[in-house]
Design a protein around this motif. Structure first.
Motif, PDB file in Angstrom:
ATOM      1  N   PRO A  26       3.749   9.605  -4.922  1.00 56.34           N
ATOM      2  CA  PRO A  26       4.178   8.261  -4.512  1.00 56.34           C
ATOM      3  C   PRO A  26       4.084   7.229  -5.623  1.00 56.34           C
ATOM      4  CG  PRO A  26       2.826   9.260  -2.809  1.00 56.34           C
ATOM      5  CD  PRO A  26       2.777  10.196  -3.979  1.00 56.34           C
ATOM      6  N   MET A  27       3.051   7.294  -6.427  1.00 55.02           N
ATOM      7  CA  MET A  27       2.878   6.297  -7.482  1.00 55.02           C
ATOM      8  C   MET A  27       4.050   6.312  -8.457  1.00 55.02           C
ATOM      9  SD  MET A  27      -0.252   5.789 -10.156  1.00 55.02           S
ATOM     10  CE  MET A  27       0.409   6.647 -11.582  1.00 55.02           C
ATOM     11  N   ASP A  28       4.417   7.498  -8.945  1.00 52.95           N
ATOM     12  CA  ASP A  28       5.525   7.579  -9.896  1.00 52.95           C
ATOM     13  C   ASP A  28       6.841   7.155  -9.260  1.00 52.95           C
ATOM     14  OD1 ASP A  28       3.815   8.406 -11.852  1.00 52.95           O
ATOM     15  OD2 ASP A  28       4.273  10.532 -11.639  1.00 52.95           O
ATOM     16  N   ARG A  40       0.853  -1.186   0.000  1.00 51.13           N
ATOM     17  CA  ARG A  40       0.000   0.000   0.000  1.00 51.13           C
ATOM     18  C   ARG A  40       0.890   1.237   0.000  1.00 51.13           C
ATOM     19  NH1 ARG A  40      -4.891  -0.654   3.067  1.00 51.13           N
ATOM     20  NH2 ARG A  40      -3.505  -1.592   4.612  1.00 51.13           N
ATOM     21  N   LEU A  41       0.549   2.200  -0.853  1.00 56.92           N
ATOM     22  CA  LEU A  41       1.381   3.412  -0.961  1.00 56.92           C
ATOM     23  C   LEU A  41       0.865   4.514  -0.045  1.00 56.92           C
ATOM     24  CD1 LEU A  41       2.174   3.816  -4.766  1.00 56.92           C
ATOM     25  CD2 LEU A  41       3.249   2.353  -3.048  1.00 56.92           C
ATOM     26  N   GLU A  42       1.771   5.451   0.269  1.00 57.53           N
ATOM     27  CA  GLU A  42       1.387   6.701   0.942  1.00 57.53           C
ATOM     28  C   GLU A  42       0.406   7.449   0.046  1.00 57.53           C
ATOM     29  OE1 GLU A  42       2.377   7.718   3.853  1.00 57.53           O
ATOM     30  OE2 GLU A  42       4.128   6.463   4.290  1.00 57.53           O
ATOM     31  N   LYS A  43      -0.559   8.104   0.664  1.00 51.80           N
ATOM     32  CA  LYS A  43      -1.548   8.823  -0.141  1.00 51.80           C
ATOM     33  C   LYS A  43      -1.160  10.279  -0.397  1.00 51.80           C
ATOM     34  CE  LYS A  43      -4.030   5.288  -0.770  1.00 51.80           C
ATOM     35  NZ  LYS A  43      -3.431   4.494  -1.867  1.00 51.80           N
ATOM     36  N   SER A  85       7.667   6.133  -0.786  1.00 54.62           N
ATOM     37  CA  SER A  85       6.330   5.961  -1.374  1.00 54.62           C
ATOM     38  C   SER A  85       5.508   4.894  -0.664  1.00 54.62           C
ATOM     39  CB  SER A  85       6.465   5.585  -2.851  1.00 54.62           C
ATOM     40  OG  SER A  85       7.025   4.287  -2.965  1.00 54.62           O
ATOM     41  N   VAL A  86       6.186   4.034   0.112  1.00 54.68           N
ATOM     42  CA  VAL A  86       5.521   2.845   0.649  1.00 54.68           C
ATOM     43  C   VAL A  86       4.973   3.095   2.055  1.00 54.68           C
ATOM     44  CG1 VAL A  86       5.860   0.436   1.385  1.00 54.68           C
ATOM     45  CG2 VAL A  86       6.894   1.273  -0.745  1.00 54.68           C
ATOM     46  N   GLU A  87       3.669   2.827   2.232  1.00 55.30           N
ATOM     47  CA  GLU A  87       3.105   2.940   3.573  1.00 55.30           C
ATOM     48  C   GLU A  87       3.289   1.633   4.352  1.00 55.30           C
ATOM     49  OE1 GLU A  87      -0.710   4.900   3.980  1.00 55.30           O
ATOM     50  OE2 GLU A  87      -1.208   3.596   5.684  1.00 55.30           O
ATOM     51  N   ASP A  88       2.815   0.510   3.782  1.00 57.91           N
ATOM     52  CA  ASP A  88       3.087  -0.774   4.428  1.00 57.91           C
ATOM     53  C   ASP A  88       2.907  -1.912   3.444  1.00 57.91           C
ATOM     54  OD1 ASP A  88       0.289  -2.341   5.840  1.00 57.91           O
ATOM     55  OD2 ASP A  88       0.174  -0.610   4.483  1.00 57.91           O
ATOM     56  N   CYS A  89       3.223  -3.126   3.914  1.00 52.22           N
ATOM     57  CA  CYS A  89       3.111  -4.284   3.036  1.00 52.22           C
ATOM     58  C   CYS A  89       2.774  -5.525   3.843  1.00 52.22           C
ATOM     59  CB  CYS A  89       4.396  -4.495   2.234  1.00 52.22           C
ATOM     60  SG  CYS A  89       5.752  -5.207   3.162  1.00 52.22           S
ATOM     61  N   LYS A  90       2.183  -6.489   3.134  1.00 52.35           N
ATOM     62  CA  LYS A  90       1.883  -7.793   3.728  1.00 52.35           C
ATOM     63  C   LYS A  90       2.498  -8.859   2.847  1.00 52.35           C
ATOM     64  CE  LYS A  90      -2.720  -6.839   5.626  1.00 52.35           C
ATOM     65  NZ  LYS A  90      -4.153  -7.124   5.412  1.00 52.35           N
ATOM     66  N   THR A  91       3.152  -9.828   3.478  1.00 45.72           N
ATOM     67  CA  THR A  91       3.846 -10.861   2.717  1.00 45.72           C
ATOM     68  C   THR A  91       3.158 -12.215   2.848  1.00 45.72           C
ATOM     69  OG1 THR A  91       5.995  -9.796   3.064  1.00 45.72           O
ATOM     70  CG2 THR A  91       6.016 -12.124   2.476  1.00 45.72           C
ATOM     71  N   SER A  92       3.091 -12.944   1.744  1.00 43.04           N
ATOM     72  CA  SER A  92       2.757 -14.367   1.774  1.00 43.04           C
ATOM     73  C   SER A  92       3.863 -15.122   1.049  1.00 43.04           C
ATOM     74  CB  SER A  92       1.428 -14.627   1.065  1.00 43.04           C
ATOM     75  OG  SER A  92       0.376 -13.951   1.720  1.00 43.04           O
ATOM     76  N   PHE A  93       4.389 -16.144   1.684  1.00 44.71           N
ATOM     77  CA  PHE A  93       5.445 -16.935   1.058  1.00 44.71           C
ATOM     78  C   PHE A  93       4.847 -18.105   0.279  1.00 44.71           C
ATOM     79  CE2 PHE A  93       7.593 -14.970   4.702  1.00 44.71           C
ATOM     80  CZ  PHE A  93       8.630 -14.352   4.034  1.00 44.71           C
ATOM     81  N   THR A 124      -7.002  -3.722  -8.328  1.00 40.63           N
ATOM     82  CA  THR A 124      -8.201  -3.218  -7.664  1.00 40.63           C
ATOM     83  C   THR A 124      -8.207  -3.778  -6.240  1.00 40.63           C
ATOM     84  OG1 THR A 124      -9.503  -5.142  -8.334  1.00 40.63           O
ATOM     85  CG2 THR A 124      -9.507  -3.263  -9.828  1.00 40.63           C
ATOM     86  N   GLY A 125      -8.944  -3.132  -5.336  1.00 41.50           N
ATOM     87  CA  GLY A 125      -9.022  -3.638  -3.967  1.00 41.50           C
ATOM     88  C   GLY A 125      -8.270  -2.751  -3.013  1.00 41.50           C
ATOM     89  N   GLU A 126      -8.128  -3.230  -1.779  1.00 44.21           N
ATOM     90  CA  GLU A 126      -7.592  -2.343  -0.756  1.00 44.21           C
ATOM     91  C   GLU A 126      -6.086  -2.135  -0.826  1.00 44.21           C
ATOM     92  OE1 GLU A 126      -7.949  -4.373   3.229  1.00 44.21           O
ATOM     93  OE2 GLU A 126      -9.289  -5.658   2.075  1.00 44.21           O
ATOM     94  N   MET A 127      -5.352  -3.153  -1.335  1.00 44.36           N
ATOM     95  CA  MET A 127      -3.914  -2.971  -1.493  1.00 44.36           C
ATOM     96  C   MET A 127      -3.645  -2.476  -2.917  1.00 44.36           C
ATOM     97  SD  MET A 127      -2.800  -3.686   1.522  1.00 44.36           S
ATOM     98  CE  MET A 127      -1.081  -4.184   1.751  1.00 44.36           C
ATOM     99  N   ASP A 128      -2.637  -1.621  -3.071  1.00 46.16           N
ATOM    100  CA  ASP A 128      -2.431  -0.960  -4.359  1.00 46.16           C
ATOM    101  C   ASP A 128      -1.666  -1.817  -5.367  1.00 46.16           C
ATOM    102  OD1 ASP A 128      -3.653   1.447  -3.438  1.00 46.16           O
ATOM    103  OD2 ASP A 128      -1.824   1.870  -2.309  1.00 46.16           O
TER     104      ASP A 128
END
Lengths: 160, 160
Positions: A88-90, A76-79, A139-147, A109-113
């Motif tokens: 942040p997107m660029d 998810r990016l900073e707004k 640019s990055v607010e946070d992230c979630k990882t799945s291995f 689409t959805g809650e994560m960018d």
DNA sequence: AATGAAACGTTAAGATC
DNA sequence: GATCTTAACGTTTCATT
């Protein structure tokens, strides 16, 4: 490159064959698609020029070259941004191009960018990438990882 | 196929080159990796036999053949099953192999069990796949979809 | 053990029917 | 779409380091 292409049954057989073996000779291809070699060659060239075949690549299984760990990261990016900087997107999109660990990145689409597929040598490498590179990026607010535990199906193939 | 391979700098240059163009001639390859064509060929054959190069494929951009919509689906399986049937995991894995829309499927750590990449012609096709096939399957409890808005980075390449 | 140069067989590509 | 011709390429051999 941008006009829509009409594919007949023979074209589809050619595409399936070349997605299974991109280095098949025209004689081999001709035999599997039931056509002469020269006609097969003309169709392949047509498909290449139309961009239906955009190229050919060698397949290198990551685990055979020491990249044993694959992860999917939802980012998810900073707004907002500091006004004197690019948005942040660029910033993020430019950064992603420079990070070799990121082999794929799509906007969703959805809650994560963004969804990233990250290929690394091991957990240490992964940890360094996330802590020192990804999360430090402005640019990055946070992230979630799945291995990835197991590849159930992996095809480079478009189901033509 | 299972013994670890030592790759030197030249091997890595070869792999990078063949991941960019799987049909480069040995003369071209030799020029980019600074080696003679015959030595280059011997190294490529060695990499193929070691499984470092598992094959060659033609790249077909889905949107060029009428598959304009890509989605990622997180799937959660049923945790129990009717006792006379196989367990949900085996049922699901077998089913995934038969669904052409699913071009990639991995088992993940985290709350959702599987991540699918699904390539379809349009929203109608997507909707039919989810409603009539995926959610009707006895192994599937539920799923969450994210559609791909934009490919930011897409590489078949392992960062050797 | 790996390389480079040259010879040989195979394949791709273009012209013609 | 098939056949034929030639130019390009992949592969093997062999001498060299």
């Amino acid at each position: 490159m941008s006009t829509p292409i009409e594919l007949d049954a023979v074209d589809r057989r050619i595409l399936r064959a070349l997605q299974a073996d991109g280095r098949a000779t025209y004689d081999q291809l001709a035999a599997t698609v039931q056509l002469s070699a020269s006609a097969t060659l003309r169709r392949v060239k047509r498909l290449e020029e139309a961009g239906v075949i955009s190229g050919y690549v060698a397949v290198v299984p990551p685990e055979r070259v020491g990249f044993g760990l694959t992860a999917y990261l939802n980012v998810r990016l900073e707004k907002h941004t500091e006004s004197h900087k690019r948005n942040p997107m660029d910033l993020f999109r430019a950064a992603v191009q420079t990070w070799p660990e990121v082999v794929e990145c799509v906007a969703l689409t959805g809650e994560m960018d963004y969804l990233l597929r990250v290929v690394v040598e091991d957990m240490g490498h992964y940890s360094r990438f996330v802590m020192d590179t990804l999360l430090k990026h402005p640019s990055v607010e946070d992230c979630k990882t799945s291995f990835v535990l197991d590849r159930v199906k992996a095809t480079t193939v478009v189901p033509v």
